[in-house]
Write an enzyme that holds these catalytic residues in place. Structure first.
Site, short mmCIF file in Angstrom:
data_model
loop_
_atom_site.label_atom_id
_atom_site.label_comp_id
_atom_site.label_asym_id
_atom_site.label_seq_id
_atom_site.Cartn_x
_atom_site.Cartn_y
_atom_site.Cartn_z
N CYS A 181 8.13 1.06 5.56
CA CYS A 181 8.41 1.77 4.29
C CYS A 181 8.82 3.22 4.56
O CYS A 181 9.85 3.46 5.15
CB CYS A 181 7.21 1.66 3.35
SG CYS A 181 7.67 2.01 1.62
N HIS B 197 7.00 -3.79 2.16
CA HIS B 197 5.59 -3.85 2.56
C HIS B 197 5.18 -5.30 2.79
O HIS B 197 4.35 -5.84 2.05
CB HIS B 197 4.70 -3.22 1.49
CG HIS B 197 4.66 -1.72 1.54
ND1 HIS B 197 4.01 -1.02 2.54
CD2 HIS B 197 5.19 -0.80 0.71
CE1 HIS B 197 4.12 0.28 2.32
NE2 HIS B 197 4.84 0.44 1.23
N GLU C 255 3.25 -6.36 4.82
CA GLU C 255 1.84 -6.41 5.20
C GLU C 255 0.90 -6.45 3.99
O GLU C 255 -0.31 -6.69 4.13
CB GLU C 255 1.48 -5.20 6.07
CG GLU C 255 1.20 -3.90 5.33
CD GLU C 255 2.45 -3.16 4.86
OE1 GLU C 255 2.30 -2.04 4.34
OE2 GLU C 255 3.57 -3.70 5.02
#
Length: 309
Positions: A142, A235, A237
């Site tokens: 990001c 993102h 994750e």
């Protein structure tokens, strides 16, 4: 992949309940293997949540991984206890003489500031320069991806009319690249940001390869042609509820934000969101560890001179 982490790290209990393969220092020291040493510069305010998210994705491979965390010394996070930082984190000055097989630089909630106005920008650029000789491959996430594109390749970010928040479909742009090996031709990934980078500038840069992009959310995944840097503007994750927590936080602050796109069933915030990007996230992290880190890193880091790009 068994991840070697401190026994008292708070994320340990949560990950063990998910059946993530963790390994503590005493057991790891008895294994006669060369583990991968991964350094994580955690710039996110909720550090424990980010620790958990990244450790989960680093777990899905057969090799042992040693993980260390660092934080910036020029800015002190207000959302984490000093005891947690002192127990589980180091600073750049404490690790700068070491070499690492891989590194992750996270995002940060500073994207609406010019890079040079970020409190720790000078320290971050010093770290990014250090990675050129002391880290085999760096994964940037990001705002960390935008920072890398700006610092290493001169590609600037620009502010969007409104925040991109939601789960968007992306298409693989280069299916023969090993970093996306095994990934679906089209896949979902979350985004949460106020700024973007120019896809045209990425495509025009002869040092970069664009690997995945979305019509709605723009460039998602790119890699330098020397495989030194991997940039993810989204993102992947994130956990299932992370976007919901961010949306509820922004609403509570009175911000004029839209419901995250393509996230809640029927776009209804009262319904429980489903994680539809987990498998692609695991695969991407596994590919990075295997092809960009394990296959490329020297077996012994005797000195910086023993490895050259």
């Amino acid at each position: 992949m068994p991840i070697n982490i401190p026994e008292t790290l708070p994320a340990k209990d949560i990950l063990e309940k998910e059946n993530i393969f963790l390994m503590e220092d005493p057991r790891a020291s008895k294994q006669d293997i060369r583990p991968l040493n991964i350094l994580i510069l955690n710039l996110m305010p909720e550090k424990e949540k980010t620790e958990r998210q990244l450790l989960r994705l680093l777990s899905n491979s057969p090799l042992q991984v040693n993980v260390e965390f660092i934080h910036t010394s020029t800015y002190e996070s207000k959302n984490i206890s000093k005891s947690h930082l002192s127990q589980f984190y180091k600073t750049y000055d404490e690790i700068k003489e070491k070499n690492y097989d891989g590194m992750i630089i996270t995002g940060a909630p500073v994207e609406q500031l010019p890079f040079e106005e970020v409190a720790y920008w000078e320290e971050l650029t010093q770290i990014m320069e250090w990675t050129k000789t002391n880290v085999t491959s760096v994964l940037h996430i990001c705002w960390g991806a935008q920072a890398a594109l700006y610092h290493h390749y001169g590609i600037r970010k620009y502010e969007l009319p409104e925040k991109i928040s939601g789960v968007f479909q992306h298409r693989i742009m280069n299916e023969t690249n090993k970093l996306v090996r095994g990934m679906d031709d089209a896949f979902l990934a979350p985004h949460s940001r106020y700024t973007d980078v120019s896809e045209e500038e990425i495509l025009a840069n002869d040092q970069l390869t664009l690997l995945a992009s979305s019509k709605e959310a723009g460039a998602l995944l790119m890699m330098s042609k020397d495989e030194k840097h991997v940039m993810i503007t989204g993102h992947i994750e994130y956990e299932s509820t992370t976007l919901a927590e961010e949306y509820e936080r922004d609403v509570a602050k009175g911000l004029d934000v839209n419901v995250p796109t393509g996230y809640y069933p029927n776009d209804d915030p009262d319904q429980k969101p489903l994680n539809r990007w987990r498998s692609q996230a695991y695969l991407l992290f596994s590919n990075w560890l295997n092809y960009c880190v394990y296959q490329e890193t020297p077996y012994e880091w005797d000195s910086v001179d023993s490895w050259s790009i």
